[in-house]
Design a protein around this motif. Structure first.
Motif, PDB file in Angstrom:
ATOM      1  N   THR A 193       0.753  -1.348  -0.060  1.00 31.45           N
ATOM      2  CA  THR A 193       0.026  -0.063  -0.119  1.00 31.45           C
ATOM      3  C   THR A 193       0.813   1.234  -0.046  1.00 31.45           C
ATOM      4  O   THR A 193       1.832   1.445   0.719  1.00 31.45           O
ATOM      5  CB  THR A 193      -0.944   0.138   1.086  1.00 31.45           C
ATOM      6  N   GLU A 194       0.630   2.302  -0.691  1.00 33.33           N
ATOM      7  CA  GLU A 194       1.474   3.397  -0.863  1.00 33.33           C
ATOM      8  C   GLU A 194       0.719   4.567  -0.181  1.00 33.33           C
ATOM      9  O   GLU A 194      -0.635   4.739  -0.976  1.00 33.33           O
ATOM     10  CB  GLU A 194       1.507   3.763  -2.266  1.00 33.33           C
ATOM     11  N   HIS A 195       1.184   5.229   0.597  1.00 38.49           N
ATOM     12  CA  HIS A 195       0.282   6.185   1.362  1.00 38.49           C
ATOM     13  C   HIS A 195       1.060   7.386   0.852  1.00 38.49           C
ATOM     14  O   HIS A 195       2.119   7.659   0.946  1.00 38.49           O
ATOM     15  CB  HIS A 195       0.634   5.976   2.756  1.00 38.49           C
ATOM     16  N   ASP A 197       2.404  20.127   4.808  1.00 37.37           N
ATOM     17  CA  ASP A 197       2.267  18.676   4.349  1.00 37.37           C
ATOM     18  C   ASP A 197       1.202  18.007   5.171  1.00 37.37           C
ATOM     19  O   ASP A 197       1.116  18.072   6.480  1.00 37.37           O
ATOM     20  CB  ASP A 197       3.604  17.988   4.616  1.00 37.37           C
ATOM     21  N   ALA A 198       0.178  17.159   4.643  1.00 35.46           N
ATOM     22  CA  ALA A 198      -0.806  16.600   5.211  1.00 35.46           C
ATOM     23  C   ALA A 198      -0.075  15.418   6.112  1.00 35.46           C
ATOM     24  O   ALA A 198       0.700  14.788   5.583  1.00 35.46           O
ATOM     25  CB  ALA A 198      -1.709  15.746   4.191  1.00 35.46           C
ATOM     26  N   PRO A 199      -0.500  15.250   7.378  1.00 35.79           N
ATOM     27  CA  PRO A 199       0.085  13.955   8.199  1.00 35.79           C
ATOM     28  C   PRO A 199      -0.223  12.752   7.998  1.00 35.79           C
ATOM     29  O   PRO A 199      -1.418  12.565   7.226  1.00 35.79           O
ATOM     30  CB  PRO A 199      -0.081  14.749   9.745  1.00 35.79           C
ATOM     31  N   PHE A 200       0.480  11.839   8.058  1.00 39.09           N
ATOM     32  CA  PHE A 200       0.210  10.389   8.155  1.00 39.09           C
ATOM     33  C   PHE A 200      -0.356  10.049   9.170  1.00 39.09           C
ATOM     34  O   PHE A 200      -0.167  10.435  10.431  1.00 39.09           O
ATOM     35  CB  PHE A 200       1.627   9.402   7.659  1.00 39.09           C
ATOM     36  N   ALA A 233       4.667   2.545  12.068  1.00 38.06           N
ATOM     37  CA  ALA A 233       4.744   1.110  11.397  1.00 38.06           C
ATOM     38  C   ALA A 233       5.985   1.469  10.530  1.00 38.06           C
ATOM     39  O   ALA A 233       6.895   0.430  10.478  1.00 38.06           O
ATOM     40  CB  ALA A 233       3.624   0.593  10.826  1.00 38.06           C
ATOM     41  N   GLY A 234       6.066   2.349   9.533  1.00 36.86           N
ATOM     42  CA  GLY A 234       7.007   2.432   8.498  1.00 36.86           C
ATOM     43  C   GLY A 234       6.997   1.400   7.300  1.00 36.86           C
ATOM     44  O   GLY A 234       5.815   1.390   6.692  1.00 36.86           O
TER      45      GLY A 234
END
Length: 498
Positions: A149-151, A166-169, A176-177
């Motif tokens: 999965t690409e975030h 920047d929008a936060p993850f 998790a990374g």
């Protein structure tokens, strides 16, 4: 006789006395030399007998591991290790083991097979019989058993701030990374249950899953799992002093050539591991404290005896260890030691004969036979003190004297299980919990830092506790790691809290 004659006789007697004194001195020196030689020979013979007896020690007569038996000649190996006459494979009358079918919600794909014509004569008329069917379920590894999965977090330009934002993850994604919780759990399971090395895990990820990572990243994943397991591990450590019944044991551990010790404590519903630099009583003080009120099952190691004496703790010494020591006496090349060992072993066998028939005896009969067996052991153990003339007088053999002193000081500690049935008469439960740790030690050759010790003691605690509770350690690991990634409380390892 004139005076001169008396003088001559007196001189002769004086000379004779000097000769006799000189002869007596030489004889004393000779006697002292002979006595020294006798003592030297006796010492060598005693040492030879002890060396011979020590050479015959194996896992059934001492605390040596069973693996040490394989390096001995065939006649010195433990009885029962000779080639069995049984045929290889399942024995006659053995129950058949079959895999339980997967449930409908577990099946991902259905493929039907039907006949359109008769396989014997195609011209025959046929009628479908849908109620007659055979099912074969097959499990296969998917060509790509992972989901990538690409975030993407996009940025904005703020005209008033004059900077980009920047929008936060999400917290779970950022924490998790590269690896998600289940893949991190799989890496941890490989390390804990399969004793895989860092290089082995790296190769597995690359060859099987197609993910190229370094050994350093594998170590980073295990540190994440260690952080996730920290709270449940601390919870179990804090609960140890509150347990009514506890078994403890320790085994060696290496770290960069230094000697450490793996301490294991097994309660009724959980197991805790702790790696410590010491093997002494201070570890028990640190973990269990001075106010521990339960019964501690253990072997006869000095640290447990000192802890029990200083803190007035009731202990149940392991009868299995005692049996191995008594079996060693039975094979010792000294008639008195051998007779003492055989008589004591007979009493211990009578005790375990009663224990194995517990379910077959009425409570009153069981208690009566148990008391009789206990009395038989006491009589055999203390016979040299009551009747020393039967064992060579006041100077008992060292091995006999040691056991007599042990029963005199701590004999009651071998029979706590009679009045407290919840405690086991042996320390086998905690030794069984430590087996996979000993295997891991032989394969991985220990740790290199405090981080490695922390990882090991936590994942070992998870593995042993889940095994004791008969639940999947992998599923618990995944749930714990996922909760830690999301910043939620990690689930407890206790059954009633899971």
């Amino acid at each position: 006789m004139n005076l001169w004659g008396w003088i001559q006789r007196w001189r002769q007697s004086q000379a004779r006395c000097r000769e006799l004194e000189e002869e007596n001195r030489r004889l004393k020196e000779r006697n002292a030399w002979l006595e020294a030689r006798v003592r030297e020979v006796e010492s060598k013979n005693t040492q030879l007998v002890q060396n011979l007896a020590a050479a015959k020690k194996n896992s059934s007569t001492s605390s040596k591991p069973p693996s040490s038996d394989i390096v001995k000649p065939p006649d010195q190996r433990r009885k029962g290790t000779q080639k069995s006459k049984r045929r290889i494979g399942g024995q006659k009358g053995h129950p058949k083991h079959e895999h339980a079918p997967f449930t409908p919600d577990q099946v991902d794909q259905h493929i039907p097979y039907r006949l359109s014509v008769c396989p014997v004569t195609p011209s025959h008329r046929i009628i479908p019989a849908e109620d007659r069917k055979r099912t074969l379920q097959q499990v296969e590894l998917a060509p790509k058993p992972i989901v990538i999965t690409e975030h993407t977090a996009y940025g904005i330009w703020c005209q008033d701030c004059h900077c980009y934002h920047d929008a936060p993850f999400p917290t779970a994604v950022a924490r998790a990374g590269l690896f998600g919780p289940r893949l991190t759990g799989l890496v941890t399971y490989n390390k804990a249950r399969l004793h895989a090395s860092y290089s082995g895990i790296r190769d597995f990820l690359g060859d099987v899953l197609g993910i190229k990572v370094s050994r350093g990243y594998v170590a980073k994943l295990l540190r994440k799992a260690s952080h996730a397991f920290g709270s449940p591990h601390s919870e179990l450590l804090e609960l140890l002093p509150q347990q009514a019944y506890l078994n403890g044991d320790e085994t060696g551990h290496k770290e960069n050539g230094l000697r450490y010790w793996i301490w294991c404590f097994r309660a009724a519903s959980f197991v805790v591991f702790k790696i410590h630099r010491s093997r002494g009583t201070e570890v028990l003080m640190e973990i269990l404290g001075e106010e521990f009120q339960g019964i501690l099952g253990c072997d006869y190691y000095a640290a447990y005896r000192k802890y029990a004496r200083q803190c007035s703790v009731l202990v149940q010494f392991c009868l299995a260890h005692l049996i191995r020591e008594v079996k060693y006496l039975c094979e010792f090349p000294d008639p008195q030691v051998e007779r003492y060992g055989k008589k004591l072993l007979k009493g211990l066998q009578a005790l375990f004969h009663v224990l194995h028939r517990k379910d077959q005896l009425a409570p009153g009969a069981y208690a009566k036979e148990l008391a009789a067996a206990q009395e038989q052991i006491w009589e055999a153990a203390m016979e040299p003190k009551a009747f020393p003339e039967r064992f060579g007088g006041a100077h008992l053999h060292r091995l006999i004297a040691n056991l007599v002193r042990r029963f005199d000081k701590h004999g009651e500690a071998y029979f706590q299980f009679i009045t407290n049935p919840e405690i086991d008469p042996t320390n086998n439960l905690v030794e069984q919990a430590m087996r996979f740790v000993v295997i891991d030690r032989h394969i991985t050759q220990g740790t290199r830092s405090w981080r490695g010790r922390e990882i090991c003691e936590r994942i070992w605690t998870v593995m042993a506790t889940c095994s004791l509770q008969k639940r999947s350690s992998f599923h618990w690991m995944c749930a714990a790691i996922e909760a830690w990634f999301q910043g939620r409380p990690v689930p407890s390892l206790l059954v009633d809290s899971s």
